[in-house]
Design a protein around this motif. Structure first.
Motif, PDB file in Angstrom:
ATOM      1  N   ALA A 143      -9.269   5.848 -13.303  1.00 38.32           N
ATOM      2  CA  ALA A 143      -8.948   6.381 -12.348  1.00 38.32           C
ATOM      3  C   ALA A 143      -8.888   8.293 -11.538  1.00 38.32           C
ATOM      4  CB  ALA A 143      -6.841   6.346 -13.245  1.00 38.32           C
ATOM      5  N   ALA A 154      -9.536   8.193  -7.827  1.00 38.11           N
ATOM      6  CA  ALA A 154      -8.027   7.159  -7.125  1.00 38.11           C
ATOM      7  C   ALA A 154      -7.297   8.708  -7.320  1.00 38.11           C
ATOM      8  CB  ALA A 154      -7.622   6.255  -7.419  1.00 38.11           C
ATOM      9  N   LEU A 155      -7.023   9.473  -7.959  1.00 32.58           N
ATOM     10  CA  LEU A 155      -5.784   9.719  -8.672  1.00 32.58           C
ATOM     11  C   LEU A 155      -5.934  11.259  -7.994  1.00 32.58           C
ATOM     12  CD1 LEU A 155      -5.024   9.147 -12.163  1.00 32.58           C
ATOM     13  CD2 LEU A 155      -3.856   7.877  -9.918  1.00 32.58           C
ATOM     14  N   LEU A 198      -6.180  10.268  -3.824  1.00 27.70           N
ATOM     15  CA  LEU A 198      -3.995  10.304  -3.399  1.00 27.70           C
ATOM     16  C   LEU A 198      -3.460  11.797  -3.539  1.00 27.70           C
ATOM     17  CD1 LEU A 198      -1.523   9.331  -3.030  1.00 27.70           C
ATOM     18  CD2 LEU A 198      -1.358   9.149  -5.495  1.00 27.70           C
ATOM     19  N   LEU A 232       1.983   3.610 -11.711  1.00 28.88           N
ATOM     20  CA  LEU A 232       2.245   4.734 -10.678  1.00 28.88           C
ATOM     21  C   LEU A 232       3.547   5.442 -10.393  1.00 28.88           C
ATOM     22  CD1 LEU A 232      -0.498   6.489  -9.859  1.00 28.88           C
ATOM     23  CD2 LEU A 232       0.043   5.040  -7.491  1.00 28.88           C
ATOM     24  N   THR A 265       4.615   9.373  -8.927  1.00 34.29           N
ATOM     25  CA  THR A 265       4.015  10.441  -7.577  1.00 34.29           C
ATOM     26  C   THR A 265       4.986  10.663  -7.337  1.00 34.29           C
ATOM     27  OG1 THR A 265       2.272   8.768  -6.697  1.00 34.29           O
ATOM     28  CG2 THR A 265       2.756  10.429  -5.457  1.00 34.29           C
ATOM     29  N   HIS A 268      -0.795   6.107   0.954  1.00 34.45           N
ATOM     30  CA  HIS A 268      -1.467   6.100  -0.306  1.00 34.45           C
ATOM     31  C   HIS A 268      -1.351   6.033  -0.997  1.00 34.45           C
ATOM     32  CE1 HIS A 268      -4.144   8.712   3.232  1.00 34.45           C
ATOM     33  NE2 HIS A 268      -2.828   8.752   3.443  1.00 34.45           N
ATOM     34  N   ALA A 269      -0.063   5.803  -2.001  1.00 33.61           N
ATOM     35  CA  ALA A 269       0.507   6.081  -3.783  1.00 33.61           C
ATOM     36  C   ALA A 269      -0.104   3.698  -3.135  1.00 33.61           C
ATOM     37  CB  ALA A 269       1.654   5.629  -3.293  1.00 33.61           C
ATOM     38  N   GLN A 281      -2.671   2.733  -1.683  1.00 30.33           N
ATOM     39  CA  GLN A 281      -3.776   2.533  -1.689  1.00 30.33           C
ATOM     40  C   GLN A 281      -4.230   2.250  -3.125  1.00 30.33           C
ATOM     41  OE1 GLN A 281      -4.055   0.759   1.356  1.00 30.33           O
ATOM     42  NE2 GLN A 281      -5.724   1.122   0.841  1.00 30.33           N
ATOM     43  N   CYS A 282      -3.672   3.588  -3.687  1.00 29.78           N
ATOM     44  CA  CYS A 282      -3.828   4.058  -4.545  1.00 29.78           C
ATOM     45  C   CYS A 282      -4.249   2.121  -5.901  1.00 29.78           C
ATOM     46  CB  CYS A 282      -3.443   5.254  -5.696  1.00 29.78           C
ATOM     47  SG  CYS A 282      -4.096   5.507  -7.395  1.00 29.78           S
ATOM     48  N   THR A 314      -6.836  -0.265  -5.646  1.00 33.30           N
ATOM     49  CA  THR A 314      -7.992   0.975  -6.409  1.00 33.30           C
ATOM     50  C   THR A 314      -7.844   0.182  -7.538  1.00 33.30           C
ATOM     51  OG1 THR A 314      -7.913   2.198  -4.449  1.00 33.30           O
ATOM     52  CG2 THR A 314      -9.228   2.332  -6.139  1.00 33.30           C
ATOM     53  N   LEU A 315      -6.849   1.125  -8.393  1.00 34.94           N
ATOM     54  CA  LEU A 315      -6.400   1.072  -9.418  1.00 34.94           C
ATOM     55  C   LEU A 315      -6.581  -0.658 -10.348  1.00 34.94           C
ATOM     56  CD1 LEU A 315      -3.840   3.889 -10.581  1.00 34.94           C
ATOM     57  CD2 LEU A 315      -6.758   3.852 -10.700  1.00 34.94           C
TER      58      LEU A 315
END
Length: 124
Positions: free
Chosen positions: A7, A10-11, A14, A95, A97, A111-112, A114-115, A118-119
């Motif tokens: 992770a 990706a984190l 972000l 997730l 944020t 962006h979250a 998108q993250c 990815t995750l």
């Protein structure tokens, strides 16, 4: 914490791409912290447990109202915002944020998401 290794890119992206981020936590559905990022030292385990509880309540509300599967929960307070998103996959994760008042919510949400993609791709 092998999830943390997977992770981390990706984190970190972000945290880098969204000004005002204070904390990012990936949590298991049962409230355990799996990974974290961000400029401040927050207690990831506590944030993970609260995120799991909040999304559980939001999911129940969504089911009651027949809104379908929960995707995102947004908390907007005087001094900041919190985004909580479900990460789909064989082992559902969450997730969280947290952003300060300077954060643009649309930018953070984009962006979250998108993250999350990815995750989710890394586990399917």
């Amino acid at each position: 914490m092998s999830d943390a290794l997977h992770a981390a890119p990706a984190l970190n992206a972000l945290a880098r791409d969204v000004p005002g981020i204070q904390a990012i936590v990936v949590a298991s559905a049962d409230g355990f912290a799996l990974a974290q990022a961000g400029p401040k030292d927050h207690v990831a385990d506590r944030l993970a447990a609260m995120t799991s509880s909040m999304l559980g309540l939001a999911s129940a509300l969504g089911r009651e109202l027949r809104f379908g599967e929960l995707d995102t929960l947004i908390l907007d307070a005087a001094d900041g915002k919190v985004l909580m998103l479900a990460i789909p996959g064989s082992q559902p994760r969450l997730l969280m944020t947290a952003c300060d008042h300077s954060c643009v919510i649309g930018n953070a949400l984009w962006h979250a998401k998108q993250c999350v993609r990815t995750l989710a791709d890394n586990t399917n």
